[in-house]
Every structure is written in C-alpha cells, then in structure tokens.
Scaffold this motif. Structure first.
Motif, mmCIF file in Angstrom:
data_model
loop_
_atom_site.group_PDB
_atom_site.id
_atom_site.type_symbol
_atom_site.label_atom_id
_atom_site.label_comp_id
_atom_site.label_asym_id
_atom_site.label_seq_id
_atom_site.Cartn_x
_atom_site.Cartn_y
_atom_site.Cartn_z
ATOM 1 N N CYS A 1 0.835 -1.202 0.000
ATOM 2 C CA CYS A 1 0.000 0.000 0.000
ATOM 3 C C CYS A 1 0.871 1.253 0.000
ATOM 4 O O CYS A 1 0.626 2.206 -0.744
ATOM 5 N N ALA A 2 1.901 1.242 0.859
ATOM 6 C CA ALA A 2 2.794 2.396 0.932
ATOM 7 C C ALA A 2 3.489 2.637 -0.397
ATOM 8 O O ALA A 2 3.651 3.786 -0.838
ATOM 9 N N ALA A 3 3.914 1.557 -1.056
ATOM 10 C CA ALA A 3 4.573 1.705 -2.357
ATOM 11 C C ALA A 3 3.604 2.261 -3.393
ATOM 12 O O ALA A 3 3.956 3.150 -4.179
ATOM 13 N N ASN B 1 11.430 2.471 0.895
ATOM 14 C CA ASN B 1 11.170 2.434 -0.549
ATOM 15 C C ASN B 1 12.186 1.514 -1.210
ATOM 16 O O ASN B 1 12.896 0.772 -0.523
ATOM 17 N N GLU B 2 12.257 1.566 -2.527
ATOM 18 C CA GLU B 2 13.135 0.640 -3.254
ATOM 19 C C GLU B 2 14.614 0.910 -3.008
ATOM 20 O O GLU B 2 15.459 0.044 -3.244
ATOM 21 N N THR B 3 14.972 2.099 -2.514
ATOM 22 C CA THR B 3 16.376 2.403 -2.238
ATOM 23 C C THR B 3 16.703 2.361 -0.747
ATOM 24 O O THR B 3 17.875 2.309 -0.380
ATOM 25 N N GLN B 4 15.696 2.400 0.114
ATOM 26 C CA GLN B 4 15.899 2.386 1.564
ATOM 27 C C GLN B 4 14.951 1.356 2.182
ATOM 28 O O GLN B 4 13.797 1.659 2.445
ATOM 29 N N PRO B 5 15.430 0.124 2.403
ATOM 30 C CA PRO B 5 14.550 -0.917 2.929
ATOM 31 C C PRO B 5 14.121 -0.643 4.364
ATOM 32 O O PRO B 5 14.717 0.179 5.071
ATOM 33 N N ALA B 6 13.091 -1.363 4.795
ATOM 34 C CA ALA B 6 12.515 -1.147 6.127
ATOM 35 C C ALA B 6 13.541 -1.376 7.235
ATOM 36 O O ALA B 6 13.523 -0.683 8.255
ATOM 37 N N VAL B 7 14.448 -2.332 7.054
ATOM 38 C CA VAL B 7 15.422 -2.606 8.106
ATOM 39 C C VAL B 7 16.369 -1.428 8.296
ATOM 40 O O VAL B 7 16.794 -1.134 9.429
ATOM 41 N N PRO C 1 12.611 7.659 -4.946
ATOM 42 C CA PRO C 1 13.023 8.972 -4.418
ATOM 43 C C PRO C 1 13.792 9.828 -5.413
ATOM 44 O O PRO C 1 13.572 11.049 -5.480
ATOM 45 N N ALA C 2 14.676 9.225 -6.176
ATOM 46 C CA ALA C 2 15.518 10.016 -7.071
ATOM 47 C C ALA C 2 14.710 10.750 -8.128
ATOM 48 O O ALA C 2 15.118 11.812 -8.611
ATOM 49 N N ALA C 3 13.553 10.216 -8.491
ATOM 50 C CA ALA C 3 12.748 10.832 -9.545
ATOM 51 C C ALA C 3 11.881 11.970 -9.035
ATOM 52 O O ALA C 3 11.228 12.650 -9.834
ATOM 53 N N HIS C 4 11.849 12.187 -7.713
ATOM 54 C CA HIS C 4 10.935 13.197 -7.155
ATOM 55 C C HIS C 4 11.633 14.120 -6.162
ATOM 56 O O HIS C 4 11.008 14.599 -5.215
ATOM 57 N N GLU C 5 12.913 14.360 -6.372
ATOM 58 C CA GLU C 5 13.668 15.223 -5.469
ATOM 59 C C GLU C 5 13.039 16.605 -5.375
ATOM 60 O O GLU C 5 12.813 17.131 -4.275
ATOM 61 N N LYS D 1 12.802 14.072 2.834
ATOM 62 C CA LYS D 1 11.424 14.094 2.330
ATOM 63 C C LYS D 1 11.241 13.221 1.093
ATOM 64 O O LYS D 1 10.165 12.650 0.892
ATOM 65 N N ARG D 2 12.258 13.120 0.275
ATOM 66 C CA ARG D 2 12.089 12.385 -0.979
ATOM 67 C C ARG D 2 11.781 10.906 -0.757
ATOM 68 O O ARG D 2 11.269 10.231 -1.640
ATOM 69 N N HIS D 3 12.068 10.405 0.441
ATOM 70 C CA HIS D 3 11.803 8.994 0.712
ATOM 71 C C HIS D 3 10.315 8.678 0.804
ATOM 72 O O HIS D 3 9.942 7.501 0.858
#
Length: 688
Positions: free
Chosen positions: A265-267, A540-546, A596-600, A589-591
């Motif tokens: 859902c978050a994604a 997100n895809e660049t920063q996992p939950a862990v 994230p990189a596409a919405h800086e 914020k971009r996270h």
C-alpha cells in the motif's frame, strides 16, 4: 476453478486454480490452488461463489489451518490443542470487533457454530478430474479423522496432541476393531511402523480403487491403471494426480480477499506502478490476484495530483499515507477496546487492504480500506489468571516469532528466567478463599529499578526442611536496598502448606527461583504502530525497512539519553532535540516516494513543519519518555481501558491529516484561482 462441495447447502463455493505456465498442465504443479498468503499455522486460498449459470458472484478468501506446522522451539503452550484453541480465540475476536464496528469481516459460506471456525474433514483433490473428495480408510472406505485420544497415542508410543505439534489421522472403525493404522503428513525417523505418511496413504488406495463402489472417486475411473499400476516398478501416477487440500481436520474461515500488504500500500501510494507490486509479490497466487486488480482498474489514475506541478503531488502522497495509518490505529484501538488484549504482532503482513468500490470518483489512493489481521496472538500463560481475573496479574506470552523491525524491543530481548534468589517471607495473609504472600527477594542478577510496575514475577520455592514446594505469581516493587518486594496473587493452598508458610515468616529461604515476565500489552502495539508509520513514509526501493528501523532506533536512543538531562520532561526542549536528530539522510522528504531520485524537486514542496510533524508522531510512538511519548513505559496503560493509548496516537495522526488537508486544498493562490474560474463560468453563462 473447481467446485468444493464441503456441505450440501453450499455447492457454489469454488477454489481458484492456478493457471499453469505455457507448456505445462495442472497436474504438473505441486500446489494447484491460488494461495494469497501463509501464516504460522494457516494458509489463505482464493475462492469464489458462483451463480446458477457459473458466473462469479463474489470472491472470498478461505483461510485454512495448515497441514504442516513449522519447527518451533519447545515453549509453553505450543501444542496441537493450543493451536486449535487459538483458532477459536481468533474467530471470537473477529466476531466481537465486527459487532462493535458493524463490520462484515466474515463471509458466511462455511457451516460453523457461533464463536467457532468451520471444521473441514481431511480432503484430497484430484488435479486430473478437478474434483474434491474426503480422505477415506484404504482398508474399509470409512472416513479418516484426527486422532484425539491422547491415551491411545501414548499407548502406541506416538506423540500426544497436548504435548506436541504432531498430528495423525486414522479410521475410527478400524481402531475400534483393533486394527492400528495411523497416517501423518510427514513421517519422522524412528516413528512406529504402524504410521504411514501421505505418499503411503495414496499408494495404499490401490486395492480400494480397483474394486467397484463409491467410497473413493477413483473407483471406476479410467485412470486407475496408470494411477495404480500392477507393475510395482512403474511409478504410480496417483502421487502426481492427488494433492491434499487439508491432510488433517482443519479449521477454516471465509473473509473478503485483501490483496495489498501494508508495505505494498505504501509503495502504491508513493507512486509505484502495479507492475512493480506484482513483480515483488512473494506468493504466485497473490501476484495473479494483484494482476487481476490492476486489470480492473483499467488504467485509472491512482492519485488526484499526480501531474500537478505546484507541489501538491508530494503533499497528497503524504496525506494518503498518514490517512491509511489513521485507519490502522482505529483498527488497533477497536481490538484493545473490545478485547482488553493487545495484538503483539502488528506487521505489514497483518495489515492488509483492498480498494473499495467507486466513491465519488476518487482515485485508488483515496479508497484503500484496511483491516488488521492475525488476531489472537495475545496468549495468556496457561498457569496464570484467566480472562476474568485481574488483567494486571496475567502473564501474556510473547509471539512465537518476532519481527526485527516492528516488534518492540521487549519482545526481542531475552527473558529473565530461572534466576536464583533468596526469599524472606514477611507476611501470609488470607484473601477470600486464598492466601496472599508478601516477601523480600534478593539476588545478584536482579535490579529492582528495572522491574516495571506491571511486570509479573513467577516465584518457585522448593526445599526439604521443612518440606515446601509452591509456585506463585505476583507483582514486585523496590524494597529496602537492592531487595525486591514481592506480593503474590491469591493462592489456593492446603492447610498444611499454609501452616508451614506461617511458621517460616521472618526466615530466609535459599532454594528459590524467579522468572520476570515483562508486561507486554498496549505500549508494545503502540511501538509497532510507530514503526508502521515510519516505514510507510520512509521505506522504498532504495531504503529498505530494516535500514529505516536502524535509523529510528538510533534517534530514539539518542533522544532517550538527552531526556535524562531535561528537567521535568520539557516537551519543547525534547521536540527541538528530536528535530535536530531527524535532519539526517534517512529522514529526507524524498523517501516518501517509491522512487526517491525521480521526485527530489517535488518532495521539497512538502512544508517542513508538516513533514517533521508526521515524523514526530512516529517518534512519540516508538519511545518511552515521560512528557514526550505516547507511553512512558511498558506498564503505562489502564488494563480496563487499554484502547486509550492507541486512541491518543490516533488523535495525533488525525491532527496531522487535518493540517495536511489544509495545506493540500488551501494552498496560497488557490482562492484566487477559484475566483478566476467562477468569473469565467459566470461570463460564459452571462450571469451578473
């Protein structure tokens, strides 16, 4: 799709079958059913209700007791009987919360008693004929049923149900006649020769299949020569054709299907495409279900402001994520209110959502309907207070498995058990029909300052002179020096034991052991909710939950250390400290976006006060700091009204929703745009 006639009054229930890959047939698949998910002791299959013409009326999720239980450490309560009771506990909680919230979680398509799940017989499925049939005895054709006679199992030197997770099925008729033959899913090494496994059972059907009759659908089937060949050197096709839906008797419930996990859902809310969710789905069946949901959307937009250049897209993403978190808080608060028990295992897999029907033309991001699953994890220790006793003196067992991200630290820490202590009895007092003990406990490994106000102490005393053996539960508080003052809950003691205790008052007993059970209740769920919020806006895809969890735990520990030097829990000072700690890269914020990189640039449009406000809500949930946090400790809740803590967290979330709404729909210049639009409409319609 295959009809599943579990009982005569409902022949329209079908289980969805997997679409075989190109070049393969259904018989080539090990598991032919569309599986939506798996739990520790359950699995969820996709089913449908069909109309008289074979059309699909509605989809349902059938959650069935697993055939195969996982290998678990030897812990109290993890037995076949306890698993069965857990299903009853789960259904009772669903009914209780549904009545209060006027919900419709259960879809009544399986015959069951109120407060209990449906009970399905051992059932096999023929992939070639796409037919279900009850498992029968190979010798006489009578139905197979679970063996629940622990005395019989013990006499046969087989594991008892009340002491293990091992199960067996057998024919009651044959057992009564003295023919001892048992069947189990997996036969462990060293098991008695009277036990066969699932493959042995299927092979044993050969004589019955070749005889005329109706006990087994194989009787009279054209595939008997290949399924049960006369030549023993040829592999029997029955091992490929047949698969158990449930090898044992299985408890089951039907609910509405929920395809999207919390992290998915978050994604989706963060801008991820349906194809990304489908590719990451762990269960092939759920991936197929997600693909179906994607097709139903028909390419409709997920967000209102996805193409807005004024920065509203980032605000919308934040708004819908916090709004979904508010739904989760409401579900947790309702569970606490109705059951006065915690969940203890709130994770992304147990917070699932569906996209509700069209609501005023709103896109999918605004129509997610969330439910909290996995109820019934809050198990009470078998030897402690029951549901009707004082909830402050009930030992709630930790979940069988903990999540490294969402489980509170107390669930991940090692239990303090079997500690040697010296006991000095101070008082033996009558309390109704029972007796209350008061004593001082001294031990090298006990720090009274670390024992919480609602932690439960389990004290065991065993000695020979005078003879004494008892076990008592109670609460503790700091005594003189490093002593821990213990007060038991009322004990039922015989006259001799009571007289012995009275004689020992004032004396120190050295043969005693202590276990400290930390309080696990509402504050544990508050922590999990805080981590759910953090991961929804930062993972997100660049920063996992862990990685998010590590960053959050670092900030929480630094803030707790800083709070020691703040007089009186000054909230303003702590908030300033927290804001400085939240300035790092993991909290950028971009996270909030899936990519994230596409919405800086777009993320930068989120006002700082709103972004930090959301992060502070999460930080208040995962910390235990007086004056700052939602809970100041593990015992900071009212056992009679445990919902209060989550309701306070819900108020914080709803406050952020209102603030974000004001910014999203009332941006500077918006009024001017609305007036200009009205003026254009008035001019076109020539309205003065």
């Amino acid at each position: 799709m295959a009809a599943w006639p579990l009982h005569p009054e409902n022949d329209a229930l079908c289980l969805e079958l997997v679409e075989p890959p190109a070049g393969r047939a259904l018989v080539d698949l090990v598991d032919p059913f569309v599986t939506l998910g798996r739990g520790t002791f359950s699995r969820t299959l996709l089913g449908t209700l069909q109309g008289p013409r074979g059309n699909v009326v509605r989809e349902v999720a059938i959650t069935i007791q697993s055939d195969e239980y996982p290998l678990l450490p030897d812990e109290a309560g993890t037995t076949c009987d306890e698993v069965d009771r857990g299903w009853s506990r789960k259904v009772a909680l669903i009914e209780q919360t549904d009545r209060a919230a006027r919900g419709t979680t259960l879809v009544e398509v399986l015959a069951r008693e109120p407060g209990e799940p449906a009970l399905l017989p051992p059932t096999l499925f023929c992939k070639e004929r796409r037919a279900f049939f009850a498992s029968v005895c190979p010798a006489c054709g009578a139905p197979l049923r679970d063996v629940r006679d622990d005395g019989l199992l013990e006499a046969e030197r087989l594991p008892r149900r009340d002491r293990s997770l091992v199960r067996f099925v057998a024919c009651a008729t044959c057992l009564a006649a003295g023919r001892r033959r048992f069947w189990t899913l997996v036969r462990e090494a060293g098991t008695a020769a009277t036990v066969g496994d699932q493959l042995d059972l299927l092979r044993a059907y050969a004589p019955l299949a070749r005889r005329p009759g109706e006990a087994l659908p194989c009787q009279g089937c054209a595939h008997v020569p290949t399924c049960y060949p006369d030549d023993e050197a040829r592999p029997p096709d029955v091992l490929r054709m047949m698969v158990p839906v449930t090898f044992f008797e299985a408890r089951a419930i039907a609910t509405e299907p929920l395809a999207l996990r919390w992290d998915e859902c978050a994604a989706l809310l963060g801008g991820a495409a349906w194809s990304d969710l489908i590719a990451r789905a762990e269960e092939p069946g759920r991936a197929a279900f997600l693909h179906r949901m994607s097709a139903r959307s028909g390419g409709e937009p997920t967000h209102l402001f996805a193409h807005d250049a004024a920065g509203r897209f980032a605000l919308e993403v934040l708004r819908v994520k916090v709004g979904l978190f508010a739904q989760l808080c409401r579900a947790a608060a309702e569970l606490h209110r109705q059951t006065r028990a915690p969940h203890l295992a709130i994770t992304p897999a147990r917070a699932m959502a569906r996209i509700a029907g069209d609501a005023g033309g709103l896109p999918a991001a605004w129509r997610l309907s969330l439910r909290l699953l996995g109820l019934g994890h809050a198990r009470v220790h078998g030897g402690t207070a029951g549901e009707g006793d004082d909830p402050g003196v009930a030992v709630r067992l930790r979940p069988r498995s903990t999540d490294p991200v969402f489980s509170a630290p107390v669930l991940r820490e090692r239990l303090l058990a079997d500690l040697p202590v010296a006991v000095t009895l101070r008082r033996v007092q009558a309390s109704g029909p029972g007796v209350v003990l008061e004593a001082d406990l001294d031990g090298d490994r006990i720090d009274p300052a670390e024992v919480g106000e609602k932690d439960v102490l389990e004290l065991s005393i065993t000695q020979g002179r005078p003879p004494l053996a008892l076990s008592a539960l109670g609460l503790g508080e700091s005594g003189a020096g490093r002593s821990l003052r213990f007060r038991s809950r009322p004990l039922a003691l015989d006259a001799a034991t009571r007289a012995t205790l009275e004689q020992l008052c004032g004396q120190t007993l050295s043969r005693a052991r202590l276990a400290i059970h930390p309080c696990v209740h509402a504050p544990v769920d508050v922590y999990a909710l805080g981590m759910m919020l953090f991961t929804s806006v930062l993972a997100n895809e660049t920063q996992p939950a862990v990685d998010v969890a590590r960053a959050v735990e670092d900030v929480a520990s630094r803030l707790a250390l800083a709070a020691r030097g703040v007089a009186g829990g000054d909230t303003a000072v702590l908030e300033e400290q927290a804001v400085r700690y939240l300035a790092g890269e993991p909290f950028a914020k971009r996270h909030v976006f899936a990519q994230p990189a596409a919405h800086e640039a777009g993320a930068a449009a989120i006002p700082d006060d709103l972004w930090l406000g959301v992060l502070l809500v999460g930080l208040r949930a995962v910390t235990m700091i007086r004056g700052f946090s939602v809970c100041r400790g593990l015992g900071d809740f009212d056992p009679a009204h445990p919902e209060v803590k989550v309701e306070y967290l819900l108020q914080l979330a709803e406050g952020m929703v209102r603030r974000i709404d004001a910014a999203l729909f009332g941006l500077p210049g918006r009024t001017r745009e609305v007036r200009a639009a009205i003026a254009r409409v008035a001019h076109d319609l020539k309205v003065d």
